[in-house]
Design a protein around this motif. Structure first.
Motif, PDB file in Angstrom:
ATOM      1  N   MET A   1       0.810  -1.213   0.000  1.00  0.00           N
ATOM      2  CA  MET A   1       0.000   0.000   0.000  1.00  0.00           C
ATOM      3  C   MET A   1       0.845   1.266   0.000  1.00  0.00           C
ATOM      4  SD  MET A   1      -3.190  -1.075   0.068  1.00  0.00           S
ATOM      5  CE  MET A   1      -4.246   0.174   0.762  1.00  0.00           C
ATOM      6  N   HIS A   2       2.138   1.134   0.197  1.00  0.00           N
ATOM      7  CA  HIS A   2       3.052   2.284   0.229  1.00  0.00           C
ATOM      8  C   HIS A   2       2.517   3.403   1.120  1.00  0.00           C
ATOM      9  CE1 HIS A   2       5.547   0.402  -2.785  1.00  0.00           C
ATOM     10  NE2 HIS A   2       4.453   0.096  -3.450  1.00  0.00           N
ATOM     11  N   CYS A   3       2.332   3.063   2.399  1.00  0.00           N
ATOM     12  CA  CYS A   3       1.759   3.986   3.382  1.00  0.00           C
ATOM     13  C   CYS A   3       2.534   5.299   3.437  1.00  0.00           C
ATOM     14  CB  CYS A   3       1.820   3.371   4.782  1.00  0.00           C
ATOM     15  SG  CYS A   3       1.118   1.744   4.895  1.00  0.00           S
ATOM     16  N   ASN A   4       1.811   6.355   3.773  1.00  0.00           N
ATOM     17  CA  ASN A   4       2.487   7.638   3.968  1.00  0.00           C
ATOM     18  C   ASN A   4       3.450   7.572   5.135  1.00  0.00           C
ATOM     19  OD1 ASN A   4       1.024   8.657   1.898  1.00  0.00           O
ATOM     20  ND2 ASN A   4      -0.511   9.667   3.181  1.00  0.00           N
ATOM     21  N   GLU A   5       3.004   6.908   6.211  1.00  0.00           N
ATOM     22  CA  GLU A   5       3.903   6.710   7.344  1.00  0.00           C
ATOM     23  C   GLU A   5       3.980   5.218   7.616  1.00  0.00           C
ATOM     24  OE1 GLU A   5       3.442   9.443  10.685  1.00  0.00           O
ATOM     25  OE2 GLU A   5       2.167  10.623   9.354  1.00  0.00           O
ATOM     26  N   PRO A   6       4.890   4.527   6.923  1.00  0.00           N
ATOM     27  CA  PRO A   6       4.877   3.071   6.931  1.00  0.00           C
ATOM     28  C   PRO A   6       5.284   2.474   8.279  1.00  0.00           C
ATOM     29  CG  PRO A   6       6.460   3.946   5.323  1.00  0.00           C
ATOM     30  CD  PRO A   6       5.976   5.088   6.133  1.00  0.00           C
ATOM     31  N   ALA A   7       4.503   1.471   8.722  1.00  0.00           N
ATOM     32  CA  ALA A   7       4.833   0.758   9.957  1.00  0.00           C
ATOM     33  C   ALA A   7       6.148   0.007   9.795  1.00  0.00           C
ATOM     34  CB  ALA A   7       3.710  -0.210  10.320  1.00  0.00           C
ATOM     35  N   CYS A   8       6.375  -0.570   8.603  1.00  0.00           N
ATOM     36  CA  CYS A   8       7.592  -1.350   8.378  1.00  0.00           C
ATOM     37  C   CYS A   8       8.826  -0.479   8.559  1.00  0.00           C
ATOM     38  CB  CYS A   8       7.568  -1.980   6.989  1.00  0.00           C
ATOM     39  SG  CYS A   8       7.322  -0.805   5.638  1.00  0.00           S
ATOM     40  N   ALA A   9       8.779   0.750   8.025  1.00  0.00           N
ATOM     41  CA  ALA A   9       9.932   1.637   8.137  1.00  0.00           C
ATOM     42  C   ALA A   9      10.147   2.047   9.580  1.00  0.00           C
ATOM     43  CB  ALA A   9       9.730   2.868   7.271  1.00  0.00           C
ATOM     44  N   SER A  10       9.040   2.193  10.322  1.00  0.00           N
ATOM     45  CA  SER A  10       9.162   2.640  11.703  1.00  0.00           C
ATOM     46  C   SER A  10       9.740   1.558  12.607  1.00  0.00           C
ATOM     47  CB  SER A  10       7.788   3.091  12.196  1.00  0.00           C
ATOM     48  OG  SER A  10       7.539   2.656  13.484  1.00  0.00           O
ATOM     49  N   VAL A  11       9.405   0.289  12.370  1.00  0.00           N
ATOM     50  CA  VAL A  11       9.874  -0.754  13.300  1.00  0.00           C
ATOM     51  C   VAL A  11      11.207  -1.376  12.887  1.00  0.00           C
ATOM     52  CG1 VAL A  11       7.570  -1.371  14.059  1.00  0.00           C
ATOM     53  CG2 VAL A  11       8.620  -2.620  12.170  1.00  0.00           C
ATOM     54  N   CYS A  12      11.645  -1.148  11.655  1.00  0.00           N
ATOM     55  CA  CYS A  12      12.879  -1.814  11.216  1.00  0.00           C
ATOM     56  C   CYS A  12      14.067  -1.289  12.027  1.00  0.00           C
ATOM     57  CB  CYS A  12      13.118  -1.574   9.733  1.00  0.00           C
ATOM     58  SG  CYS A  12      14.648  -2.323   9.173  1.00  0.00           S
TER      59      CYS A  12
ATOM     60  N   HIS B   1      24.693  -4.760  12.325  1.00  0.00           N
ATOM     61  CA  HIS B   1      24.100  -3.611  11.628  1.00  0.00           C
ATOM     62  C   HIS B   1      23.342  -2.687  12.574  1.00  0.00           C
ATOM     63  CE1 HIS B   1      24.114  -4.936   7.139  1.00  0.00           C
ATOM     64  NE2 HIS B   1      25.286  -5.044   7.703  1.00  0.00           N
ATOM     65  N   THR B   2      22.762  -3.282  13.652  1.00  0.00           N
ATOM     66  CA  THR B   2      22.004  -2.443  14.589  1.00  0.00           C
ATOM     67  C   THR B   2      22.909  -1.396  15.238  1.00  0.00           C
ATOM     68  OG1 THR B   2      22.315  -4.226  16.141  1.00  0.00           O
ATOM     69  CG2 THR B   2      20.122  -3.979  15.219  1.00  0.00           C
ATOM     70  N   LEU B   3      24.212  -1.692  15.301  1.00  0.00           N
ATOM     71  CA  LEU B   3      25.120  -0.729  15.920  1.00  0.00           C
ATOM     72  C   LEU B   3      25.458   0.411  14.961  1.00  0.00           C
ATOM     73  CD1 LEU B   3      27.609  -3.222  17.585  1.00  0.00           C
ATOM     74  CD2 LEU B   3      25.974  -1.750  18.750  1.00  0.00           C
ATOM     75  N   VAL B   4      25.298   0.160  13.668  1.00  0.00           N
ATOM     76  CA  VAL B   4      25.736   1.135  12.666  1.00  0.00           C
ATOM     77  C   VAL B   4      24.557   1.930  12.113  1.00  0.00           C
ATOM     78  CG1 VAL B   4      27.109   1.430  10.592  1.00  0.00           C
ATOM     79  CG2 VAL B   4      27.511  -0.537  12.062  1.00  0.00           C
ATOM     80  N   TYR B   5      23.497   1.209  11.709  1.00  0.00           N
ATOM     81  CA  TYR B   5      22.331   1.879  11.118  1.00  0.00           C
ATOM     82  C   TYR B   5      21.286   2.066  12.198  1.00  0.00           C
ATOM     83  CZ  TYR B   5      24.615  -0.010   6.965  1.00  0.00           C
ATOM     84  OH  TYR B   5      25.519  -0.352   6.014  1.00  0.00           O
ATOM     85  N   TRP B   6      21.221   3.250  12.743  1.00  0.00           N
ATOM     86  CA  TRP B   6      20.303   3.478  13.858  1.00  0.00           C
ATOM     87  C   TRP B   6      18.921   3.872  13.370  1.00  0.00           C
ATOM     88  CZ3 TRP B   6      22.695   6.237  18.688  1.00  0.00           C
ATOM     89  CH2 TRP B   6      23.822   5.514  19.089  1.00  0.00           C
ATOM     90  N   ASN B   7      17.918   3.310  14.010  1.00  0.00           N
ATOM     91  CA  ASN B   7      16.555   3.778  13.795  1.00  0.00           C
ATOM     92  C   ASN B   7      15.866   3.894  15.148  1.00  0.00           C
ATOM     93  OD1 ASN B   7      14.014   4.424  13.010  1.00  0.00           O
ATOM     94  ND2 ASN B   7      13.518   2.410  12.169  1.00  0.00           N
ATOM     95  N   PRO B   8      15.979   5.056  15.798  1.00  0.00           N
ATOM     96  CA  PRO B   8      15.445   5.188  17.162  1.00  0.00           C
ATOM     97  C   PRO B   8      13.934   5.048  17.235  1.00  0.00           C
ATOM     98  CG  PRO B   8      16.348   7.267  16.349  1.00  0.00           C
ATOM     99  CD  PRO B   8      16.657   6.249  15.312  1.00  0.00           C
ATOM    100  N   HIS B   9      13.248   5.012  16.085  1.00  0.00           N
ATOM    101  CA  HIS B   9      11.801   4.816  16.123  1.00  0.00           C
ATOM    102  C   HIS B   9      11.436   3.350  16.318  1.00  0.00           C
ATOM    103  CE1 HIS B   9      10.058   8.765  14.913  1.00  0.00           C
ATOM    104  NE2 HIS B   9      11.330   8.977  14.663  1.00  0.00           N
TER     105      HIS B   9
END
Lengths: 279, 400
Positions: free
Chosen positions: A85-96, B119-127
């Motif tokens: 669905m290519h969300c505007n605020e994707p859950a996948c991007a947020s949790v990765c 990779h978790t140490l290098v590519y950070w995603n604080p969300h």
């Protein structure tokens, strides 16, 4: 996440008018060709209806779902194009954890296979059940519709939208919503007065128009709130909690140990002027 | 004799049960080898509908709270300064260290690309809650390793590192508690994203707080069980009196947990609660059997003073928390009409990991001074850097 302060109306979106879909599955084939995806061995009548393959998978990024229903005593088909669905605020991007998913300013949500550590949190998080896994491989990666980012970036339309005769329109999200509302206004007796994807999961870059109720077609009911906000409301407290717990425990132990030290000093003062060697 | 022969002889001298554990660990190692050779798809029952299975539900989400004894007790003993509980700290730290090391093993097994774990140490995603948990687990495993070094240095008589560790002790205890607070709660945050997937019996915005509180219940209960069992089976001193104190603290934590749980259930939950009878049964078993009954048991003095009943109550709390983690991460996530059960290899790996935990604990207790640690010989006040107390007041550890 790269989606903050982005004007999603200017990004590209799919408008999928399912009343115009004839179920030719040209989009499925075009997708396989562009993304060089392998074929799947399929059998008829294994799943519900006539659709094939039975589910999206590592080899199938998009597919047409068939749904039979009865209309005026006649058996009819309805079709539903399943895809990311290519969300505007994707859950996948947020949790990765390593930020392998990214919402591009053009619209598609892309996946960086070189970063992925294979935790599969994206699959748990996605409300639409889109990311699929290479279960066949020893070192598997996630696979999903790329929104044909490689094409869109160069000003082309995605493969499925190029192939489709009538049902898929591709353009600015704003224009797509306008167009959808125009179609509903022109044929109110034909369309359902609802756009799936305009608000779902905070808005997506895929917008559906149908004649049948969405749940009958197999659309998942999804919250209107952007999914990343659900976890962020807890995660944003992290630095504060860390400092609060850390400093209060430090203070607490400092006080408690100080009390002990003073008690010890007191004891030593009582037992004589000179400090005694501890045994 | 060659080294191999010495080791073989040493193993022959072990108790039957320990030898059995070695076999289980070997089988688990073989099974994990199979997982790496043949891949996740072949060896597990995971698929696109159930991307997370037994390894996440047990080896990670459940094992982390079960290893919470170290930070809970560390904070109780050193920060709240209930010094008499000190003899329980070292075994708790060893359990915690083993628990976390095995969580790391479980995580690596479950990752599709384990060679990229860094990779978790290098590519950070604080969300990402996963980012937070992986950073915390790495940091906390290091902290526990440093805390675990004390008995190792004592065993080999390394005095200089001992002194250093002694100075670091309080900062480590505080770091342990704050890091644990973060990742114990973030395990709950994992499931906040599963908005329309996790059943509303468990889904609510306070999930992180509930995970943290129940982790403390688990930590205290594990210490009670562990001390009771090492007294019974390993001939270690009876710490009954100390466990009574812990059993007095436990009902308070359970009460806070239950209060928050019922508040969030009735005030904050949005979806229907009673539409899935199977899940409702699981919920009732978890809350009544795993929390309310042991709470009432522990409120009676008779139970707290009786070693057997006390351990039973602690076991019930542990079982309740295990069920809770499975409910949140597995049963509550399953859509109606679908079902996941772990494959043979998945189960074998998990059994191997549990066996490894017990085995390593027994072996460490055998070779390192984790029980023979007498608090009265050691000064536990903070090192006096400003020399407010008289000179010549040496610190216990410095003399050790």
């Amino acid at each position: 996440m790269s989606s903050e302060n982005q004007d999603f109306n200017k990004s590209k979106a799919f408008l999928i008018d399912m009343t115009k879909c004839t179920g030719c599955r040209g989009c499925q084939v075009a997708c396989k060709q562009w993304n060089q995806l392998g074929a799947e061995k399929t059998e008829f009548f294994t799943g519900e209806g006539y659709q094939n393959p039975p589910l999206m998978s590592e080899y199938t990024f998009t597919r047409i779902k068939f749904r039979d229903y009865e209309k005026n005593g006649q058996n009819e088909f309805a079709f539903y194009k399943e895809m990311c669905m290519h969300c505007n605020e994707p859950a996948c991007a947020s949790v990765c954890p390593v930020g392998a998913f990214k919402k591009t300013k053009e619209g598609p949500v892309t996946y960086d296979a070189d970063r992925c550590i294979g935790c599969r949190f994206c699959m748990v998080a996605c409300p639409f059940g889109v990311p699929k896994y290479e279960w066949s491989k020893a070192l598997p990666l996630v696979r999903k519709c790329t929104g044909c980012y490689s094409r869109v970036k160069e000003g082309l339309k995605p493969a499925c939208a190029t192939t489709c005769v009538s049902a898929i329109t591709y353009g600015n999200r704003e224009d797509m919503i306008k167009e959808a509302n125009k179609r509903i206004a022109a044929r109110p007796e034909k369309y359902l007065k609802k756009l799936y994807g305009s608000e779902e999961a905070g808005g997506t870059s895929v917008i559906y128009l149908t004649a049948l109720p969405f749940d009958e077609l197999g659309f998942k009911p999804v919250t209107k709130r952007p999914l990343p906000s659900y976890t962020w409301q807890a995660l944003r407290l992290v630095p504060g909690i860390f400092l609060t717990v850390g400093s209060s425990l430090s203070l607490l132990s400092w006080f408690n140990h100080r009390k002990e030290r003073i008690a010890k000093e007191e004891e030593q003062r009582k037992s004589g002027a000179t400090p005694k060697e501890e045994s | 004799m060659t080294a191999a022969k010495i080791i073989a002889n040493e193993i022959k001298g072990y108790h039957r049960f320990v030898q059995f554990l070695i076999v289980l660990v070997a089988l688990g190692a073989l099974a994990s080898l199979a997982r790496f050779v043949f891949g996740l798809g072949v060896t597990t029952n995971l698929n696109d509908t159930f991307p997370w299975g037994l390894w996440i539900s047990f080896d990670v989400v459940t094992a982390v709270p079960l290893a919470a004894g170290a930070f809970t007790l560390g904070a109780i003993v050193h920060c709240f300064h209930i010094k008499k509980l000190e003899p329980l700290v070292r075994p708790a730290i060893v359990t915690g260290f083993l628990g976390y090391s095995l969580v790391c093993v479980g995580l690596l097994l479950d990752l599709g690309q384990p060679q990229r774990g860094w990779h978790t140490l290098v590519y950070w995603n604080p969300h990402s809650p996963m980012f937070e948990v992986s950073m915390c687990v790495m940091a906390y495993t290091t902290v526990l390793f440093l805390e675990f070094l004390s008995p190792v240095c004592e065993k080999f008589g390394y005095h200089v590192p001992m002194r250093l560790l002694r100075t670091l002790e309080m900062p480590l205890v505080v770091a342990a508690a704050s890091i644990s607070t973060l990742h114990q709660s973030s395990l709950g945050t994992f499931f906040l994203i599963a908005v329309d997937k996790l059943h509303s019996l468990w889904y609510n915005p306070l999930l992180p707080l509930l995970f943290w509180l129940s982790a403390m219940c688990a930590g205290i209960s594990i210490i009670i069980v562990e001390a009771t069992m090492s007294h019974k089976y390993m001939g270690q001193p009876d710490e009954g009196e100390l466990l009574e104190t812990l059993a007095k603290i436990l009902p308070w934590v359970i009460t806070v947990y239950l209060t928050v749980k019922f508040f969030s259930l009735f005030a904050l939950t949005q979806g229907p609660l009673f539409n899935r009878p199977g899940l409702l049964v699981l919920f009732v078993v978890e809350v009544v059997g795993g929390m309310i009954i042991p709470l009432f048991m522990l409120m009676s003095r008779k139970v707290r003073e009786d070693g057997r009943l006390r351990a039973t109550a602690a076991w019930m709390v542990i079982a309740g928390i295990i069920l809770n983690r499975f409910n949140v991460s597995m049963f509550g996530m399953e859509a109606p009409g679908t079902f996941y059960y772990p494959s043979f290899i998945e189960s074998l790996v998990t059994i191997g990991i549990i066996a490894a935990h017990i085995l390593f604990f027994v072996l460490i207790a055998k070779y390192f001074p984790i029980f023979e640690h007498h608090p009265e010989t050691v000064d536990y006040s903070i090192p006096d850097h400003f020399h407010k107390t008289e000179k010549g007041h040496a610190h216990g550890a410095a003399k050790a």
